[in-house]
Design an enzyme around this catalytic site. Structure first.
Site, PDB file in Angstrom:
ATOM      1  N   LYS A  81      59.475  35.310  37.182  1.00  8.30           N
ATOM      2  CA  LYS A  81      57.881  35.920  37.793  1.00  8.30           C
ATOM      3  C   LYS A  81      57.558  35.196  39.436  1.00  8.30           C
ATOM      4  CE  LYS A  81      54.683  35.994  34.480  1.00  8.30           C
ATOM      5  NZ  LYS A  81      54.482  37.163  33.375  1.00  8.30           N
ATOM      6  N   GLY A 183      39.273  33.877  24.916  1.00  7.90           N
ATOM      7  CA  GLY A 183      39.782  35.138  25.805  1.00  7.90           C
ATOM      8  C   GLY A 183      40.024  37.140  25.304  1.00  7.90           C
ATOM      9  N   GLY A 185      39.762  39.705  27.216  1.00  9.31           N
ATOM     10  CA  GLY A 185      40.452  40.457  28.347  1.00  9.31           C
ATOM     11  C   GLY A 185      41.286  41.828  27.921  1.00  9.31           C
TER      12      GLY A 185
END
Length: 350
Positions: A81, A183, A185
């Site tokens: 990551k 959320g 998005g």
């Protein structure tokens, strides 16, 4: 002699790399958890953290999650990551910083493969790609694997939510099932639209309150304040924002019987998986249910298959969840522990 580095989420990571570029103002972290199955693949996020330790912890946790996610998705990829630190809330990452991050990725000579995550986009990944070929999530021709992972992640989460509703609620369809979505998005919004089409009763919340209200008006849903969504009276709670929202303090307040959503690292600590289990709340481990995006960009990077192959693999997400739930039922262990155990076996860390 083994050293305690002072980060509880350090899990024998193969490498944690800190980068600065004074010319662009870049501060970035790349954490490589495992390359046992292949190059460490995982997106890069642009985010404002309280301090550098918080950013390192996020990279450590997310990279470990990517190892497990890629293993459970049967991809020949390890886990890594990237994190680009925003100087302040609302800051915008610059092209110069993206180029510097691309050079950082290139310096790892293929050990880490990056893609888009929170705060990034296809356009921004194109800038990163000017400096390294170890990048995915780029615009692709119609029908090809790759591009924006958000819609594919949303489809996988949607399929996982339906499987969780059937398992935990006995619901053969989503019609009338009350779903609270945190959320809205790219992923959460996509999940909401798919569930609305199935007749689910939706309650939406987002830190961007106007975004939640706009989508609620579009879908005939209710919008509530972001602080109220986790405790909303619903059948199923779907977290699709940032992680560490399932905690010792929050879990006792959850009214839903099922938790299934696309956010990474939903459990604040390992013990929180046990807390959910003790309350009889069915949990869909995050890195199993939200694997659609990495399946998409992973196959893009590997040059394997097309969007039909991506969809076929995403369609298997409910099967992997059922495998976890079945073992949890047999052993009495929390779903989170079972998923970790299966993934650890797959990457040779049992």
């Amino acid at each position: 002699m083994l050293i305690d580095w002072g980060f509880p989420d350090f899990d024998d990571h193969e490498g944690v790399y800190l980068f600065t570029d004074r010319a662009s103002g870049l501060s970035a972290i790349i954490a490589v958890h495992s390359t046992a199955l292949g190059p460490a693949a995982g997106g890069v996020r642009f985010w404002n953290y309280a301090n550098s330790d918080a950013a390192i912890t996020d990279a450590l946790r997310l990279s470990r999650g990517m190892s497990y996610k890629n293993a459970m998705a049967n991809l020949p990829l390890g886990g890594g990551k990237g994190v680009i630190l925003a100087a302040e809330p609302g800051a915008t990452v610059t092209d110069a910083q993206l180029e510097a991050f691309g050079r950082a990725v290139e310096s790892l000579v293929g050990k880490y493969v990056t893609a888009e995550d929170v705060g990034m986009s296809e356009a921004r990944m194109k800038v990163v790609a000017t400096q390294t070929r170890h990048v995915s999530g780029l615009p692709v021709a119609a029908g090809g694997a790759g591009g924006d992972p958000g819609p594919v992640t949303a489809r996988g989460v949607y399929l996982g939510v339906k499987a969780a509703a059937k398992r935990g609620l006995g619901a053969d369809t989503m019609r009338g099932v009350r779903v609270a979505i945190q959320g809205v998005g790219s992923v959460g919004g996509g999940v909401a639209r798919l569930l609305a089409a199935d007749g689910a009763v939706l309650t939406l919340a987002d830190v961007n309150a106007e975004r939640a209200k706009t989508l609620a008006a579009e879908l005939g849903a209710e919008a509530v304040d972001a602080s109220a969504i986790l405790t909303h009276d619903a059948d199923l709670f779907s977290p699709n924002a940032l992680g560490a929202i399932l905690t010792e303090a929050s879990i006792p307040q959850i009214k839903a019987k099922v938790v299934a959503g696309g956010a990474n690292n939903q459990l604040a600590t390992r013990a929180d998986g046990q807390r959910l289990h003790d309350r009889g709340i069915l949990y869909a481990p995050d890195y199993v249910i939200n694997a659609g995006g990495i399946i998409n960009v992973g196959l893009e990077y590997l040059g394997q298959g097309n969007m039909a192959e991506v969809q076929a693999r995403v369609d298997k997400i409910p099967e992997r969840l059922i495998e976890v739930w079945d073992e949890s039922a047999r052993t009495g262990d929390p779903e989170s522990e079972v998923a970790d155990r299966i993934a650890q076996r797959l990457i040779g860390r049992a």
